[in-house]
Design an enzyme around this catalytic site. Structure first.
Site, PDB file in Angstrom:
ATOM      1  N   CYS A 116       0.810  -1.230   0.000  1.00 55.51           N
ATOM      2  CA  CYS A 116       0.000   0.000   0.000  1.00 55.51           C
ATOM      3  C   CYS A 116       0.835   1.268   0.000  1.00 55.51           C
ATOM      4  CB  CYS A 116      -0.957  -0.007   1.178  1.00 55.51           C
ATOM      5  SG  CYS A 116      -1.926  -1.503   1.232  1.00 55.51           S
ATOM      6  N   HIS A 256      -3.231   6.639   1.974  1.00 46.34           N
ATOM      7  CA  HIS A 256      -3.676   5.302   1.589  1.00 46.34           C
ATOM      8  C   HIS A 256      -5.051   5.073   2.216  1.00 46.34           C
ATOM      9  CE1 HIS A 256      -4.167   1.157   1.007  1.00 46.34           C
ATOM     10  NE2 HIS A 256      -3.868   0.793   2.237  1.00 46.34           N
ATOM     11  N   ASN A 286     -10.088  -0.774   0.255  1.00 50.36           N
ATOM     12  CA  ASN A 286      -8.625  -0.692   0.234  1.00 50.36           C
ATOM     13  C   ASN A 286      -8.123  -1.348  -1.060  1.00 50.36           C
ATOM     14  OD1 ASN A 286      -5.891  -1.161   0.572  1.00 50.36           O
ATOM     15  ND2 ASN A 286      -6.064  -1.783   2.720  1.00 50.36           N
TER      16      ASN A 286
HETATM   17  N1  ACO Z   1     -18.058  -8.536  10.379  1.00 50.80           N
HETATM   18  C1  ACO Z   1     -18.425  -8.708  11.664  1.00 50.80           C
HETATM   19  N2  ACO Z   1     -17.562  -8.978  12.648  1.00 50.80           N
HETATM   20  C2  ACO Z   1     -16.250  -9.057  12.337  1.00 50.80           C
HETATM   21  C3  ACO Z   1     -15.797  -8.870  11.023  1.00 50.80           C
HETATM   22  C4  ACO Z   1     -16.742  -8.603  10.019  1.00 50.80           C
HETATM   23  N3  ACO Z   1     -16.412  -8.414   8.743  1.00 50.80           N
HETATM   24  N4  ACO Z   1     -14.455  -8.993  11.021  1.00 50.80           N
HETATM   25  C5  ACO Z   1     -14.087  -9.239  12.274  1.00 50.80           C
HETATM   26  N5  ACO Z   1     -15.162  -9.268  13.077  1.00 50.80           N
HETATM   27  C6  ACO Z   1     -15.218  -9.501  14.506  1.00 50.80           C
HETATM   28  C7  ACO Z   1     -14.013 -10.197  15.025  1.00 50.80           C
HETATM   29  O1  ACO Z   1     -14.125 -11.597  14.855  1.00 50.80           O
HETATM   30  C8  ACO Z   1     -14.040  -9.805  16.490  1.00 50.80           C
HETATM   31  O2  ACO Z   1     -14.965 -10.629  17.163  1.00 50.80           O
HETATM   32  P1  ACO Z   1     -14.606 -11.223  18.613  1.00 50.80           P
HETATM   33  O3  ACO Z   1     -14.437 -10.001  19.489  1.00 50.80           O
HETATM   34  O4  ACO Z   1     -15.806 -12.041  18.933  1.00 50.80           O
HETATM   35  O5  ACO Z   1     -13.345 -11.995  18.441  1.00 50.80           O
HETATM   36  C9  ACO Z   1     -14.621  -8.387  16.469  1.00 50.80           C
HETATM   37  O6  ACO Z   1     -15.261  -8.256  15.188  1.00 50.80           O
HETATM   38  C10 ACO Z   1     -13.605  -7.284  16.635  1.00 50.80           C
HETATM   39  O7  ACO Z   1     -12.514  -7.558  15.790  1.00 50.80           O
HETATM   40  P2  ACO Z   1     -11.255  -6.642  15.777  1.00 50.80           P
HETATM   41  O8  ACO Z   1     -10.191  -7.233  14.905  1.00 50.80           O
HETATM   42  O9  ACO Z   1     -10.904  -6.256  17.173  1.00 50.80           O
HETATM   43  O10 ACO Z   1     -11.856  -5.349  15.064  1.00 50.80           O
HETATM   44  P3  ACO Z   1     -11.160  -3.962  14.864  1.00 50.80           P
HETATM   45  O11 ACO Z   1     -11.946  -2.915  15.514  1.00 50.80           O
HETATM   46  O12 ACO Z   1      -9.683  -4.020  15.153  1.00 50.80           O
HETATM   47  O13 ACO Z   1     -11.312  -3.753  13.303  1.00 50.80           O
HETATM   48  C11 ACO Z   1     -10.081  -3.968  11.259  1.00 50.80           C
HETATM   49  C12 ACO Z   1     -10.753  -4.705  12.414  1.00 50.80           C
HETATM   50  C13 ACO Z   1     -11.124  -3.159  10.522  1.00 50.80           C
HETATM   51  C14 ACO Z   1      -9.470  -5.003  10.341  1.00 50.80           C
HETATM   52  C15 ACO Z   1      -8.993  -3.021  11.828  1.00 50.80           C
HETATM   53  O14 ACO Z   1      -8.175  -3.719  12.722  1.00 50.80           O
HETATM   54  C16 ACO Z   1      -8.144  -2.424  10.744  1.00 50.80           C
HETATM   55  O15 ACO Z   1      -8.620  -1.640   9.932  1.00 50.80           O
HETATM   56  N6  ACO Z   1      -6.840  -2.727  10.739  1.00 50.80           N
HETATM   57  C17 ACO Z   1      -5.933  -2.166   9.755  1.00 50.80           C
HETATM   58  C18 ACO Z   1      -6.052  -2.974   8.522  1.00 50.80           C
HETATM   59  C19 ACO Z   1      -5.355  -2.347   7.368  1.00 50.80           C
HETATM   60  O16 ACO Z   1      -5.311  -1.148   7.233  1.00 50.80           O
HETATM   61  N7  ACO Z   1      -4.846  -3.222   6.521  1.00 50.80           N
HETATM   62  C20 ACO Z   1      -4.355  -2.868   5.296  1.00 50.80           C
HETATM   63  C21 ACO Z   1      -2.958  -2.405   5.249  1.00 50.80           C
HETATM   64  S1  ACO Z   1      -2.714  -2.139   3.621  1.00 50.80           S
HETATM   65  C22 ACO Z   1      -1.892  -3.363   2.708  1.00 50.80           C
HETATM   66  O17 ACO Z   1      -0.687  -3.350   2.645  1.00 50.80           O
HETATM   67  C23 ACO Z   1      -2.686  -4.401   1.942  1.00 50.80           C
END
Ligand code: ACO
Length: 333
Positions: A116, A256, A286
Site C-alpha cells: 500500500c 492510503h 482498500n
Molecule cells: N463482520 C463482523 N464482525 C467481524 C468482522 C466482520 N467483517 N471482522 C471481524 N469481526 C469480529 C471479530 O471476529 C471480532 O470478534 P470477537 O471479538 O468475537 O473476536 C470483532 O469483530 C472485533 O474484531 P477486531 O479485529 O478487534 O476489530 P477492529 O476494531 O480491530 O477492526 C479492522 C478490524 C477493521 C481489520 C482493523 O483492525 C483495521 O482496519 N486494521 C488495519 C487494517 C489495514 O489497514 N490493513 C491494510 C494495510 S494495507 C496493505 O498493505 C494491503
C-alpha cells in the site's frame, strides 16, 4: 554533475472494474453486517475485477488515461514502474506486459513491491531517474486485482479490499515545483502482520498449501492498525522537517485508503483537521498500491487541488512499509 531537475506529476488517470460489491451483498456471503463494516472501516462498497481481468488489464486502462492527460505518446515513456502485490505472474513483470500493450517501445519496465506504500515508492523512484537528467518521462502505475487473493470465506479480510488501478506520468516541471521532500521507510520485523504465505519460494504451491489456504492474503488487523496510526504522523513529520513548510501550509493530504479510523487518529496526532485528508474508501475499499493514485485522480477531478498547493501523499502497508512525499502542485487544473 548535472543540475538536479524538479520533477512532478504531469498527467494522471485511473480505472476501476465495473462490478460493484456492496456491504449488503457481503452480508449474504459471510457473517457480517453493513453496520459493522461501516462503523469499523468506513467502507460501503468496492469494485471487483472480472474472472478474466488481471492486474495488467486494469493497469493498461489507467495508463492510457494518464498518457492522454499528460498529452504524452507511449513512445516518449522512458520507464514504466508497476507497483503491485497481485501481479499477473511472478514473472514476466506486469510492467513489461503493460510496456508491450501500450506500445511504449522505448521504455524500460519493472515491478516494485511495497504494497500500500507502493504508489509513493513508485513516484519517488521514478522521479529520481528524471531528477538526474537520465530520463525525461516515467509512467508509474499502482494496480491491484486483490479480489483474486482474498479468501471470500474470511470475514476479517474480505470486507476490506477492492480492485483498481491508477497511473501517473512524471516529468520535469518548473523549478520549485513537484516533489519537494520524501521519506521512504520499512519495518520488516512486522512482515507477518500482513502476508501471502504460500506460492513463493518459502512455501511453493502444493496441494497442502492450497488446502491450508496459504495462497490467500492474511492479516493481523489490530497489529496493522497500531502500526499505521504511528507510521503516518512519523513519516509526515519527517518530510516536513526537511523543508521550511509547516503542516498548516498543507492544502490536502492524500492518504492510503484503508480505514477512516486510522486517518482520524493520524489527523489528530499531526494537528491537521481530518477534512484536509481526501478519502474515497467508502466507494472503493482498500485497493493497496492503487489507492493513493485513485484518490488523487478523484481529488483533482473534483477541483480539490490547484496550482501552487502543497499536497502530501502518505502510505503504509505490507512489508511493513510506510512513506510519504510532499508535492508543490505544478499543473494547471
Ligand atoms: N463482520 C463482523 N464482525 C467481524 C468482522 C466482520 N467483517 N471482522 C471481524 N469481526 C469480529 C471479530 O471476529 C471480532 O470478534 P470477537 O471479538 O468475537 O473476536 C470483532 O469483530 C472485533 O474484531 P477486531 O479485529 O478487534 O476489530 P477492529 O476494531 O480491530 O477492526 C479492522 C478490524 C477493521 C481489520 C482493523 O483492525 C483495521 O482496519 N486494521 C488495519 C487494517 C489495514 O489497514 N490493513 C491494510 C494495510 S494495507 C496493505 O498493505 C494491503
Amino acid at each position: 554533475m548535472a543540475e538536479i531537475k524538479s520533477v512532478g506529476i504531469i498527467g494522471i488517470g485511473s480505472y476501476v472494474p465495473e462490478t460493484i460489491l456492496t456491504n449488503e451483498k457481503l452480508e449474504t456471503m459471510v457473517d457480517t453486517t453493513d453496520e459493522w463494516i461501516v462503523s469499523r472501516t468506513g467502507i460501503k462498497e468496492r469494485r471487483i475485477a472480472k474472472e478474466d481481468e488481471a492486474c495488467s488489464d486494469l493497469a493498461v486502462r489507467a495508463a492510457l488515461k494518464a498518457l492522454e492527460d499528460a498529452n504524452t505518446k507511449p513512445e516518449e515513456i522512458d520507464l514504466i514502474i508497476v507497483s503491485t502485490i497481485t501481479p499477473d505472474f511472478a514473472f514476466p513483470s506486469t510492467a513489461a506486459l503493460v510496456q508491450d500493450r501500450i506500445g511504449a517501445i522505448n521504455a524500460a519496465a519493472f515491478d516494485l513491491e511495497a504494497a500500500c506504500t507502493g504508489f509513493v515508492y513508485g513516484l519517488v523512484t521514478g522521479a529520481n531517474f528524471i531528477a538526474t537528467g537520465m530520463y525525461k518521462k516515467v509512467l508509474v502505475i499502482g494496480s491491484e486485482a486483490l479480489s483474486k487473493i482474498i479468501d471470500w470465506e474470511d470475514r476479517n479480510t474480505c470486507v476490506l479490499f477492492g480492485d483498481g488501478a491508477s497511473a501517473a506520468i512524471l516529468g520535469e516541471v518548473e523549478k520549485g515545483y513537484g516533489i519537494i521532500s520524501y521519506d521512504l521507510k520499512a519495518k520488516g520485523s512486522g512482515g507477518e502482520f500482513l502476508d501471502q504465505p504460500g506460492g513463493g519460494s518459502r512455501n511453493p504451491a502444493t496441494v497442502k498449501t492450497i488446502e491450508n489456504k496459504m495462497h490467500f492474503l492474511k492479516m493481523k488487523g489490530q497489529d496493522v492498525f497500531k502500526f499505521a496510526v504511528t507510521a503516518i504522523p512519523e513519516t509526515i513529520n519527517n518530510i516536513l522537517e526537511k523543508t521550511d513548510i509547516n503542516i498548516k501550509d498543507i492544502e490536502l493530504v492524500v492518504p492510503h485508503q484503508a480505514n477512516y479510523r486510522i486517518i482520524g487518529s493520524a489527523a489528530k496526532k499531526i494537528d491537521l483537521p481530518v477534512e484536509k485528508f481526501y478519502m474515497n474508501l467508502e466507494t472503493y475499499g482498500n485497493t493497496s498500491s492503487a489507492s493513493i493514485g485513485l484518490a488523487l485522480d478523484e481529488a483533482i477531478k473534483k477541483n480539490k487541488i490547484k496550482k501552487d498547493d502543497y499536497i502530501i501523499m502518505v502510505g503504509f502497508g505490507a512489508g511493513l512499509t510506510y512513506g510519504s512525499c510532499l508535492i508543490k502542485w505544478s499543473k494547471e487544473v
